[in-house]
Motif scaffolding. Structure first.
Motif, PDB file in Angstrom:
ATOM      1  N   THR A   1      63.751 -65.174 -19.019  1.00  0.00           N
ATOM      2  CA  THR A   1      64.046 -66.262 -17.726  1.00  0.00           C
ATOM      3  C   THR A   1      65.124 -65.893 -16.962  1.00  0.00           C
ATOM      4  O   THR A   1      66.290 -65.207 -17.415  1.00  0.00           O
ATOM      5  N   PRO A   2      65.078 -66.425 -15.507  1.00  0.00           N
ATOM      6  CA  PRO A   2      66.329 -66.130 -14.642  1.00  0.00           C
ATOM      7  C   PRO A   2      67.458 -66.924 -15.241  1.00  0.00           C
ATOM      8  O   PRO A   2      67.294 -68.127 -15.642  1.00  0.00           O
ATOM      9  N   GLU A   3      68.680 -66.439 -14.757  1.00  0.00           N
ATOM     10  CA  GLU A   3      69.931 -66.948 -14.934  1.00  0.00           C
ATOM     11  C   GLU A   3      70.163 -67.687 -16.235  1.00  0.00           C
ATOM     12  O   GLU A   3      71.109 -68.728 -16.554  1.00  0.00           O
ATOM     13  N   GLY A   4      69.720 -66.931 -17.408  1.00  0.00           N
ATOM     14  CA  GLY A   4      70.055 -67.326 -18.584  1.00  0.00           C
ATOM     15  C   GLY A   4      69.262 -68.798 -19.134  1.00  0.00           C
ATOM     16  O   GLY A   4      69.879 -69.496 -20.179  1.00  0.00           O
ATOM     17  N   LEU A   5      68.459 -69.209 -18.281  1.00  0.00           N
ATOM     18  CA  LEU A   5      67.555 -70.423 -18.692  1.00  0.00           C
ATOM     19  C   LEU A   5      66.933 -70.242 -19.976  1.00  0.00           C
ATOM     20  O   LEU A   5      66.586 -69.090 -20.197  1.00  0.00           O
ATOM     21  N   SER A   6      66.767 -71.418 -20.953  1.00  0.00           N
ATOM     22  CA  SER A   6      65.873 -71.140 -21.965  1.00  0.00           C
ATOM     23  C   SER A   6      65.021 -72.337 -22.052  1.00  0.00           C
ATOM     24  O   SER A   6      65.476 -73.619 -21.636  1.00  0.00           O
ATOM     25  N   PHE A   7      63.831 -72.098 -22.699  1.00  0.00           N
ATOM     26  CA  PHE A   7      62.765 -73.252 -22.572  1.00  0.00           C
ATOM     27  C   PHE A   7      62.285 -73.534 -23.938  1.00  0.00           C
ATOM     28  O   PHE A   7      62.227 -72.451 -24.909  1.00  0.00           O
ATOM     29  N   PRO A   8      61.990 -74.397 -24.557  1.00  0.00           N
ATOM     30  CA  PRO A   8      61.491 -74.550 -25.826  1.00  0.00           C
ATOM     31  C   PRO A   8      59.739 -74.369 -25.913  1.00  0.00           C
ATOM     32  O   PRO A   8      59.137 -74.150 -24.873  1.00  0.00           O
ATOM     33  N   GLU A   9      59.503 -73.931 -26.862  1.00  0.00           N
ATOM     34  CA  GLU A   9      57.883 -73.531 -27.142  1.00  0.00           C
ATOM     35  C   GLU A   9      57.312 -74.618 -26.660  1.00  0.00           C
ATOM     36  O   GLU A   9      57.560 -75.735 -27.209  1.00  0.00           O
ATOM     37  N   PHE A  10      56.046 -74.475 -25.971  1.00  0.00           N
ATOM     38  CA  PHE A  10      55.103 -75.542 -25.516  1.00  0.00           C
ATOM     39  C   PHE A  10      53.862 -75.158 -25.712  1.00  0.00           C
ATOM     40  O   PHE A  10      53.523 -74.317 -25.652  1.00  0.00           O
ATOM     41  N   ASP A  11      53.111 -76.419 -25.772  1.00  0.00           N
ATOM     42  CA  ASP A  11      51.503 -76.409 -25.930  1.00  0.00           C
ATOM     43  C   ASP A  11      51.057 -76.042 -24.461  1.00  0.00           C
ATOM     44  O   ASP A  11      51.268 -76.542 -23.314  1.00  0.00           O
ATOM     45  N   SER A  12      50.434 -74.855 -24.451  1.00  0.00           N
ATOM     46  CA  SER A  12      49.713 -74.061 -23.180  1.00  0.00           C
ATOM     47  C   SER A  12      48.749 -74.907 -22.549  1.00  0.00           C
ATOM     48  O   SER A  12      48.312 -74.817 -21.514  1.00  0.00           O
ATOM     49  N   TYR A  13      48.013 -75.741 -23.385  1.00  0.00           N
ATOM     50  CA  TYR A  13      46.929 -76.587 -22.726  1.00  0.00           C
ATOM     51  C   TYR A  13      47.280 -78.057 -22.408  1.00  0.00           C
ATOM     52  O   TYR A  13      46.269 -78.680 -22.097  1.00  0.00           O
ATOM     53  N   ASN A  29      53.353 -79.897 -19.727  1.00  0.00           N
ATOM     54  CA  ASN A  29      54.648 -80.333 -20.390  1.00  0.00           C
ATOM     55  C   ASN A  29      55.802 -80.711 -19.377  1.00  0.00           C
ATOM     56  O   ASN A  29      56.033 -79.860 -18.366  1.00  0.00           O
ATOM     57  N   THR A  30      56.554 -81.821 -19.715  1.00  0.00           N
ATOM     58  CA  THR A  30      57.749 -82.164 -18.988  1.00  0.00           C
ATOM     59  C   THR A  30      58.908 -81.583 -19.820  1.00  0.00           C
ATOM     60  O   THR A  30      59.302 -82.033 -20.931  1.00  0.00           O
ATOM     61  N   ILE A  31      59.931 -80.812 -19.151  1.00  0.00           N
ATOM     62  CA  ILE A  31      60.950 -80.139 -19.858  1.00  0.00           C
ATOM     63  C   ILE A  31      62.001 -80.621 -19.083  1.00  0.00           C
ATOM     64  O   ILE A  31      62.290 -80.630 -18.029  1.00  0.00           O
ATOM     65  N   LYS A  32      63.247 -81.297 -19.827  1.00  0.00           N
ATOM     66  CA  LYS A  32      64.361 -81.835 -19.095  1.00  0.00           C
ATOM     67  C   LYS A  32      64.879 -80.714 -18.406  1.00  0.00           C
ATOM     68  O   LYS A  32      65.244 -79.616 -18.966  1.00  0.00           O
ATOM     69  N   GLY A  33      65.584 -81.154 -17.167  1.00  0.00           N
ATOM     70  CA  GLY A  33      66.138 -80.130 -16.449  1.00  0.00           C
ATOM     71  C   GLY A  33      67.572 -79.827 -16.771  1.00  0.00           C
ATOM     72  O   GLY A  33      68.144 -80.723 -17.608  1.00  0.00           O
ATOM     73  N   ALA A  34      67.945 -78.355 -16.845  1.00  0.00           N
ATOM     74  CA  ALA A  34      69.041 -77.893 -17.463  1.00  0.00           C
ATOM     75  C   ALA A  34      70.390 -78.336 -16.609  1.00  0.00           C
ATOM     76  O   ALA A  34      70.010 -78.728 -15.343  1.00  0.00           O
ATOM     77  N   ALA A  35      71.461 -78.374 -16.802  1.00  0.00           N
ATOM     78  CA  ALA A  35      72.602 -78.334 -15.926  1.00  0.00           C
ATOM     79  C   ALA A  35      72.679 -77.562 -14.862  1.00  0.00           C
ATOM     80  O   ALA A  35      72.475 -76.294 -14.743  1.00  0.00           O
ATOM     81  N   GLY A  36      72.981 -78.142 -13.483  1.00  0.00           N
ATOM     82  CA  GLY A  36      72.794 -77.380 -12.287  1.00  0.00           C
ATOM     83  C   GLY A  36      71.146 -77.416 -11.816  1.00  0.00           C
ATOM     84  O   GLY A  36      71.114 -76.910 -10.707  1.00  0.00           O
ATOM     85  N   TYR A  37      70.202 -77.748 -12.394  1.00  0.00           N
ATOM     86  CA  TYR A  37      68.740 -77.947 -11.925  1.00  0.00           C
ATOM     87  C   TYR A  37      68.374 -79.237 -11.956  1.00  0.00           C
ATOM     88  O   TYR A  37      68.220 -79.975 -12.929  1.00  0.00           O
ATOM     89  N   GLU A  38      68.537 -79.757 -10.639  1.00  0.00           N
ATOM     90  CA  GLU A  38      67.984 -81.072 -10.622  1.00  0.00           C
ATOM     91  C   GLU A  38      66.660 -81.417 -10.781  1.00  0.00           C
ATOM     92  O   GLU A  38      65.683 -80.381 -10.331  1.00  0.00           O
ATOM     93  N   GLY A  39      66.206 -82.493 -11.229  1.00  0.00           N
ATOM     94  CA  GLY A  39      64.735 -82.587 -11.511  1.00  0.00           C
ATOM     95  C   GLY A  39      64.325 -82.104 -12.690  1.00  0.00           C
ATOM     96  O   GLY A  39      64.922 -81.197 -13.492  1.00  0.00           O
TER      97      GLY A  39
END
Length: 236
Positions: free
Chosen positions: A149-161, A164-174
């Motif tokens: 991912t760009p800029e060292g971001l990480s995302f939890p594994e998610f259901d592709s069907y 999914n709403t993933i909480k924004g990381a620090a510095g990323y609004e929304g």
């Protein structure tokens, strides 16, 4: 009359003619399994594709030089790709075609292939068959785990069907919203079948999706998995 209607009527007429012919026919059914490699341009490196299911086939003109076979399958399909270059994350900070993303992908589906083939009874003692057709697929479960991912971001594994709403990381609004995978698939199938021992057949077959796994209009690149597999079928 449209081309679609003409083709459908021709297929129905052919099948009715075959059923009406006063010649020997044969009905068979049995288990089938296959394994091979999945491919597409966004899929980096080798992937795995596997099938497990049941089949039924009807052979017309059993004793003629060329027999006609109609085959229907119902299979569970599994797909794994260790690295797929695609962005299915929606966020104001990322472009839809951002190429800095790569993920591992698992996909589970049910497929129903229908094929029409010919058995060449004067070739290899009637052990060689050629089939072509198509399939409908229904996705039942999928997982995406980003490993790049760009800029060292990480995302939890998610259901592709699911979306999914993933909480924004620090510095990323929304929040981050994931793009849900298409549940319905259409594809083509081509196979060479060889009878290797009594009721046991070995198949080399190709399957290719015609429908993109995700929304290909807004999120490039499109992913239309295709696979080359070796399969075994045992007929009763």
């Amino acid at each position: 009359m449209t081309l679609h209607k003409s083709t459908l009527l021709a297929l129905v007429a052919t099948l009715l003619t075959l059923f009406a012919l006063p010649v020997k026919a044969q009905f068979e059914f049995g288990p089938t399994a296959g394994v091979g490699t999945v491919m597409d341009k966004p899929i980096q490196g080798a992937g795995l594709a596997a099938d497990l299911g049941v089949s039924a086939r009807y052979t017309f003109l059993k004793d003629a030089p060329v027999s006609v076979q109609l085959r229907l399958d119902a299979t569970y399909g599994y797909l794994y790709a260790g690295s797929v270059r695609k962005n299915v994350i929606q966020h104001v900070r990322f472009g839809q075609q951002d190429d800095r993303f790569a993920f591992a992908w698992q996909d589970h589906m049910i497929r129903v292939p229908l094929t029409v083939g010919v058995r060449l009874n004067n070739v290899l003692g009637g052990k060689l068959s050629l089939r072509v057709g198509g399939y409908y697929g229904r996705g039942i479960a999928g997982k995406v785990r980003y490993n790049k991912t760009p800029e060292g971001l990480s995302f939890p594994e998610f259901d592709s069907y699911k979306s999914n709403t993933i909480k924004g990381a620090a510095g990323y609004e929304g929040n981050f919203i994931t793009l849900a995978q298409n549940e319905h698939r259409l594809g083509v199938l081509a196979s060479i079948d060889v009878n290797i021992y009594k009721q046991l057949d070995l198949s080399l077959y190709y399957m290719g999706d015609l429908v993109d796994s995700w929304d290909s209009i807004n999120f490039k690149p499109a992913i239309k998995p295709n696979a080359l597999k070796l399969g075994l079928s045992y007929w009763f």
